[in-house]
Design a protein around this motif. Structure first.
Motif, mmCIF file in Angstrom:
data_model
loop_
_atom_site.group_PDB
_atom_site.id
_atom_site.type_symbol
_atom_site.label_atom_id
_atom_site.label_comp_id
_atom_site.label_asym_id
_atom_site.label_seq_id
_atom_site.Cartn_x
_atom_site.Cartn_y
_atom_site.Cartn_z
ATOM 1 N N LEU A 381 5.591 10.398 0.729
ATOM 2 C CA LEU A 381 6.515 11.494 0.435
ATOM 3 C C LEU A 381 7.811 10.981 -0.186
ATOM 4 O O LEU A 381 8.377 11.601 -1.088
ATOM 5 C CB LEU A 381 6.818 12.271 1.724
ATOM 6 C CG LEU A 381 5.671 13.118 2.293
ATOM 7 C CD1 LEU A 381 6.048 13.666 3.666
ATOM 8 C CD2 LEU A 381 5.326 14.266 1.345
ATOM 9 N N SER A 382 8.292 9.836 0.284
ATOM 10 C CA SER A 382 9.587 9.327 -0.181
ATOM 11 C C SER A 382 9.495 8.652 -1.548
ATOM 12 O O SER A 382 10.492 8.588 -2.279
ATOM 13 C CB SER A 382 10.173 8.345 0.839
ATOM 14 O OG SER A 382 9.326 7.223 0.991
ATOM 15 N N THR A 383 8.320 8.144 -1.899
ATOM 16 C CA THR A 383 8.173 7.431 -3.175
ATOM 17 C C THR A 383 7.403 8.222 -4.221
ATOM 18 O O THR A 383 7.355 7.839 -5.383
ATOM 19 C CB THR A 383 7.442 6.090 -2.962
ATOM 20 O OG1 THR A 383 6.136 6.349 -2.425
ATOM 21 C CG2 THR A 383 8.221 5.187 -2.035
ATOM 22 N N ASP A 384 6.783 9.336 -3.784
ATOM 23 C CA ASP A 384 5.922 10.133 -4.664
ATOM 24 C C ASP A 384 4.767 9.287 -5.210
ATOM 25 O O ASP A 384 4.330 9.460 -6.343
ATOM 26 C CB ASP A 384 6.736 10.728 -5.820
ATOM 27 C CG ASP A 384 5.986 11.894 -6.492
ATOM 28 O OD1 ASP A 384 5.189 12.555 -5.797
ATOM 29 O OD2 ASP A 384 6.182 12.110 -7.703
ATOM 30 N N LYS A 385 4.292 8.356 -4.384
ATOM 31 C CA LYS A 385 3.152 7.508 -4.726
ATOM 32 C C LYS A 385 2.081 7.663 -3.646
ATOM 33 O O LYS A 385 2.374 8.043 -2.515
ATOM 34 C CB LYS A 385 3.579 6.028 -4.814
ATOM 35 C CG LYS A 385 4.581 5.731 -5.910
ATOM 36 C CD LYS A 385 3.952 5.850 -7.285
ATOM 37 C CE LYS A 385 4.923 5.472 -8.387
ATOM 38 N NZ LYS A 385 4.325 5.615 -9.731
ATOM 39 N N ASP A 386 0.852 7.351 -4.000
ATOM 40 C CA ASP A 386 -0.222 7.370 -3.017
ATOM 41 C C ASP A 386 -0.039 6.174 -2.088
ATOM 42 O O ASP A 386 -0.055 5.024 -2.535
ATOM 43 C CB ASP A 386 -1.581 7.287 -3.714
ATOM 44 C CG ASP A 386 -2.737 7.384 -2.725
ATOM 45 O OD1 ASP A 386 -2.547 7.979 -1.652
ATOM 46 O OD2 ASP A 386 -3.816 6.844 -3.021
ATOM 47 N N ALA A 387 0.182 6.424 -0.812
ATOM 48 C CA ALA A 387 0.354 5.351 0.172
ATOM 49 C C ALA A 387 -0.740 5.470 1.227
ATOM 50 O O ALA A 387 -1.131 6.572 1.605
ATOM 51 C CB ALA A 387 1.735 5.422 0.818
ATOM 52 N N LYS A 388 -1.216 4.344 1.696
ATOM 53 C CA LYS A 388 -2.318 4.314 2.655
ATOM 54 C C LYS A 388 -1.935 3.471 3.861
ATOM 55 O O LYS A 388 -0.994 2.669 3.808
ATOM 56 C CB LYS A 388 -3.572 3.703 2.011
ATOM 57 C CG LYS A 388 -4.001 4.287 0.669
ATOM 58 C CD LYS A 388 -5.203 3.532 0.133
ATOM 59 C CE LYS A 388 -5.660 4.066 -1.225
ATOM 60 N NZ LYS A 388 -4.769 3.618 -2.312
ATOM 61 N N THR A 389 -2.694 3.624 4.941
ATOM 62 C CA THR A 389 -2.584 2.637 6.007
ATOM 63 C C THR A 389 -3.168 1.326 5.485
ATOM 64 O O THR A 389 -3.983 1.317 4.556
ATOM 65 C CB THR A 389 -3.363 3.049 7.263
ATOM 66 O OG1 THR A 389 -4.758 3.141 6.932
ATOM 67 C CG2 THR A 389 -2.880 4.393 7.801
ATOM 68 N N ILE A 390 -2.776 0.214 6.069
ATOM 69 C CA ILE A 390 -3.320 -1.080 5.642
ATOM 70 C C ILE A 390 -4.829 -1.094 5.846
ATOM 71 O O ILE A 390 -5.577 -1.603 4.998
ATOM 72 C CB ILE A 390 -2.644 -2.236 6.407
ATOM 73 C CG1 ILE A 390 -1.142 -2.233 6.144
ATOM 74 C CG2 ILE A 390 -3.259 -3.575 6.004
ATOM 75 C CD1 ILE A 390 -0.357 -3.253 6.951
ATOM 76 N N HIS A 391 -5.292 -0.512 6.966
ATOM 77 C CA HIS A 391 -6.730 -0.447 7.227
ATOM 78 C C HIS A 391 -7.460 0.288 6.101
ATOM 79 O O HIS A 391 -8.510 -0.153 5.630
ATOM 80 C CB HIS A 391 -7.004 0.275 8.556
ATOM 81 C CG HIS A 391 -6.619 -0.522 9.764
ATOM 82 N ND1 HIS A 391 -5.340 -0.524 10.248
ATOM 83 C CD2 HIS A 391 -7.346 -1.328 10.583
ATOM 84 C CE1 HIS A 391 -5.283 -1.304 11.320
ATOM 85 N NE2 HIS A 391 -6.485 -1.799 11.534
ATOM 86 N N ARG A 392 -6.893 1.415 5.679
ATOM 87 C CA ARG A 392 -7.551 2.203 4.638
ATOM 88 C C ARG A 392 -7.470 1.505 3.285
ATOM 89 O O ARG A 392 -8.414 1.541 2.495
ATOM 90 C CB ARG A 392 -6.919 3.588 4.564
ATOM 91 C CG ARG A 392 -7.608 4.514 3.567
ATOM 92 C CD ARG A 392 -7.253 5.964 3.798
ATOM 93 N NE ARG A 392 -7.691 6.756 2.663
ATOM 94 C CZ ARG A 392 -6.879 7.291 1.757
ATOM 95 N NH1 ARG A 392 -5.573 7.134 1.867
ATOM 96 N NH2 ARG A 392 -7.348 7.999 0.758
ATOM 97 N N LEU A 393 -6.350 0.873 2.996
ATOM 98 C CA LEU A 393 -6.208 0.127 1.747
ATOM 99 C C LEU A 393 -7.287 -0.954 1.646
ATOM 100 O O LEU A 393 -7.872 -1.170 0.578
ATOM 101 C CB LEU A 393 -4.822 -0.516 1.675
ATOM 102 C CG LEU A 393 -4.573 -1.476 0.508
ATOM 103 C CD1 LEU A 393 -4.623 -0.734 -0.821
ATOM 104 C CD2 LEU A 393 -3.243 -2.205 0.677
ATOM 105 N N LEU A 394 -7.563 -1.610 2.765
ATOM 106 C CA LEU A 394 -8.536 -2.705 2.764
ATOM 107 C C LEU A 394 -9.976 -2.204 2.896
ATOM 108 O O LEU A 394 -10.910 -2.999 2.809
ATOM 109 C CB LEU A 394 -8.222 -3.688 3.899
ATOM 110 C CG LEU A 394 -6.858 -4.389 3.803
ATOM 111 C CD1 LEU A 394 -6.669 -5.326 4.983
ATOM 112 C CD2 LEU A 394 -6.721 -5.146 2.491
ATOM 113 N N GLY A 395 -10.148 -0.901 3.127
ATOM 114 C CA GLY A 395 -11.498 -0.338 3.184
ATOM 115 C C GLY A 395 -12.230 -0.646 4.469
ATOM 116 O O GLY A 395 -13.321 -1.223 4.457
#
Length: 742
Positions: A381-395
């Motif tokens: 919300l603060s950066t207007d970018k898609d942000a994920k949890t580290i777990h989700r980023l790593l799949g």
């Protein structure tokens, strides 16, 4: 005396020790039966052996000494059992259809011929299989749980053991009870040792000492964050839990040496102290140091058009950066690894937005992530970018049957830069996994507040990286986001500096109510959440978060949850609910996940497209939205929807109030902090600082002035024994020597 009949209902059930109060229909009358029992459900047939007793308050009861549980046989019993919620996807309506089709043969058909269920309208082959699997699992669970309870294992722990080992629980426990320490969350040495003693294992056996050493190292990592112990401290702590004098025995050294040879332990020196670590922790910190140093020393700098792009960002966003903010932006863009640290209001979010703007202009593919779902949502919300949890980023996935990451050293993330927010919460294992997934020369920007509480897990990652003096650290100290009549940020920094906050109630956002930690404090908190703050802020009571330092006590989190639930989401005949242990959950309740469940399936709508995934994690907050056919639907704050069985509900808690430790990484518009008495090792300025910095708009601090003063002036921080700082320095020195030689 024998009581034999059908369970009418379960009045009370304690998940810690299995103590139950059930009513059994026997010989035409209801008999109240009490005692430790396995999980039972309405409709099941039980045979109980015990004695009649007369309770001072509750009158005549039947005290259970032994028991057996059988499948129900009557129509009412079968329908009540199948529709009790234990079998996924079956409610009373479906249960009635099944009984109408098969009558007294129902349970046998479900167990042995589940394909016949497909003859019933609405039951597919998949649903028939699910019904059979759930029934057989519950039946097997009862057998295994009854065996485990024979060793005085609590019902909750017995269920955990069964969930890990399934039908092999009895065999594994009898072969090696100490295996439970490594495999089952929540089982420590004492529980495993009691089982071992019942099985006849000698108290001075090397087998037992080996388990105690490994457990001590694992326990200090999980509870205190240490990744190693000195040789002497390990010996003393192992001896304490063994209740043996191992000081003069050579067995301790023999076991240590054997474990080192087996590569279970590492034996090394830190200055003049001999130290011991689990190889897993030692190797993890070693890799983190190597990977960080490699990224830091080998990533290519890119300072093209930096001043122009920073000026453009200032113009577009109508802001003017301070010189140290510009330094932080430039460092993040040009360095391989950069740490940006500062308290609330010091501009971390604006800096991250500027970094993202520059990376976009450089055509960098950038990933944004945080340790928790709430922190990731806030970052997005603060950066207007898609942000994920580290777990989700790593799949995170379960393709191998165990939790693993799709992105790793063999399949690295296709990106040029990674920004990690709330990095103070990151432990050594998640940092290790993230670094393994980064390609050479990926830029890594670590953003966080060095004065927040450290990670719950092992290690002291952010503090060690900063203390190494190797990575470029940008400290943000000037407060930019502060309105004239606002005190949240001012008071947060006062507390962090060991000074009393301003508590004159003259501001619009920080209020103090002097109150002792007794029943009056509880009533004050409930009134604030349900009445006073809702009128003042316009927020719903469900959106006001209560924080406290301790779980237990009159004004502890557990009791506050019960009182807040009764006020905000009381019982109603039309509202479905389920009792798990001593807690009743009902539709509308606010809850928090308390353990990582990597296998839990969830769905989420992205526009009109459904997304599916695995994993809900410790600290995730959501609401119970429906209860249907034995399943409880929970919708989390990031819009993931998961279906919970009754057994899954053991992994949640009410979250009207949560501990301050559990609130890390979260942010709430309106906050009530109920500061109660606690040990000085817990009740310190860092804890209160962490609590206050969770608030965005309003804070109400409820406590005594004396307790507040003591907490603010207590700067005790338990030192963590970790190796990362040392390893980073060593790796950096290797690079210096290499470049000198070449």
């Amino acid at each position: 005396m024998i009581v034999k009949g059908a369970v009418e209902d379960v009045v009370f059930y304690n998940d810690q020790n299995g103590y139950s109060v059930i009513r059994v229909f026997c010989d035409g009358k209801l008999i109240t039966c009490v005692g430790n029992m396995p999980v039972v459900s309405a409709g099941e047939e039980v045979e109980l052996e015990g004695d009649k007793i007369t309770h001072v308050k509750y009158g005549e009861q039947f005290c259970v000494k032994s028991f057996t549980v059988n499948a129900p046989t009557s129509k009412a019993g079968v329908i009540r059992y199948l529709g009790s919620g234990l079998i996924r996807g079956v409610g009373e309506i479906t249960a009635g259809k099944i009984y109408d089709a098969f009558g007294k043969d129902t349970m046998r058909v479900i167990e042995n011929e589940p394909d016949r269920l497909t003859h019933i309208k609405g039951i597919s082959a998949d649903k028939a299989k699910t019904i059979a699997d759930c029934y057989n699992e519950n039946k097997q669970m009862q057998k295994q749980v009854m065996f485990l309870q024979g060793y005085n294992i609590s019902i909750n722990t017995a269920i955990k053991i069964y969930n890990v080992y399934k039908d092999s629980a009895k065999t594994i426990v009898k072969q090696n009870p100490y295996k439970l320490i490594d495999d089952v969350d929540g089982i420590g040495f004492i529980t495993a040792d009691k089982i071992a003693q019942n099985l006849g294992i000698d108290i001075d056996s090397p087998f037992r000492l080996r388990a105690a050493i490994i457990y001590t190292l694992k326990d200090t990592a999980e509870k205190q964050g240490n990744t190693y112990l000195t040789y002497d401290r390990l010996k003393n702590e192992a001896a304490a839990i063994l209740k043996l004098d191992i000081e003069s025995s050579g067995t301790y050294d023999e076991v240590i040496d054997r474990l080192v040879l087996d590569a279970v332990l590492k034996d090394f020196m830190v200055e003049d102290d001999r130290c011991i670590a689990l190889s897993r922790y030692y190797n993890t910190e070693k890799f983190i140091a190597s990977a960080l140093t490699k990224l830091n020393r080998e990533t290519v700098s890119n300072d093209a058009d930096l001043d122009v792009l920073i000026t453009e960002f200032e113009r577009i966003n109508n802001i003017k950066f301070h010189s140290n903010q510009i330094d932080a932006v430039k460092a993040a863009v040009t360095n391989g690894v950069t740490v940006i640290t500062g308290g609330p209001g010091t501009g971390k979010t604006t800096i991250v937005k500027c970094i993202a703007y520059i990376f976009d202009n450089h055509k960098y593919k950038t990933e944004f992530c945080s340790p928790t779902g709430r922190a990731a949502k806030r970052l997005a919300l603060s950066t207007d970018k898609d942000a994920k949890t580290i777990h989700r980023l790593l799949g995170m996935n379960f393709s191998t049957g165990e939790p693993n990451f799709a992105f790793n050293q063999y399949n690295q993330l296709p990106c040029d830069a990674v920004v990690v927010d709330e990095v103070s919460m990151v432990d050594v294992f998640i940092m290790n996994s993230l670094l393994r997934a980064l390609q050479n020369r990926t830029k890594l920007i670590l953003v966080g507040d060095k004065d927040q509480l450290p990670s719950v897990g092992a290690g002291n990652v952010l503090a060690d990286i900063i203390a190494s003096g190797v990575v470029d650290v940008k400290y943000l100290t000037h407060i930019y986001r502060q309105e004239a009549d606002s005190l949240i940020i001012t008071n947060a920094h006062l507390i962090n500096g060991g000074k009393m906050p301003k508590i004159d109630n003259a501001s619009k956002d920080f209020f103090f109510i002097e109150q002792k930690p007794d029943i009056t404090m509880v009533e004050t908190v409930v009134d604030l959440v349900s009445e006073r703050l809702t009128k003042f802020t316009g927020a719903s009571g469900f959106d006001i978060q209560v924080l406290g330092p301790m779980k237990s006590g009159i004004a502890g989190v557990q009791n506050l949850n019960k009182r807040l639930q009764a006020k905000l989401n009381p019982f109603a005949p039309s509202k479905k609910e389920i009792r798990i242990g001593e807690t009743t959950y009902r539709v509308g309740d606010r809850i928090m996940q308390t353990v990582n469940d990597y296998e839990m399936k969830w769905t989420k709508m992205r526009g009109n497209v459904p997304e599916q995934g695995d994993g809900v994690f410790n600290g995730d907050i959501g609401f119970i939205t429906t209860m249907e056919e034995g399943l409880t639907e929970i919708t989390f704050d990031d819009d993931r929807v998961a279906q919970y069985t009754p057994l899954d509900l053991y992994n949640i808690q009410l979250s009207y109030a949560v501990t301050i430790h559990k609130s890390q990484g979260s942010e709430f518009d309106t906050l009530v902090i109920a500061l109660t008495n606690g040990p000085p090792t817990i009740l310190n300025k860092n804890l209160l600082y962490t609590a206050v910095t969770r608030a965005k708009k309003t804070v109400v601090l409820v406590c005594g002035k004396k307790l507040l003063n003591m907490t603010v002036r207590n700067n005790y921080i338990s030192e963590r024994l970790t190796l990362l700082k040392r390893f980073i320095k060593e790796e950096n020195e290797k690079y210096d020597k290499f470049f000198v030689q070449n």
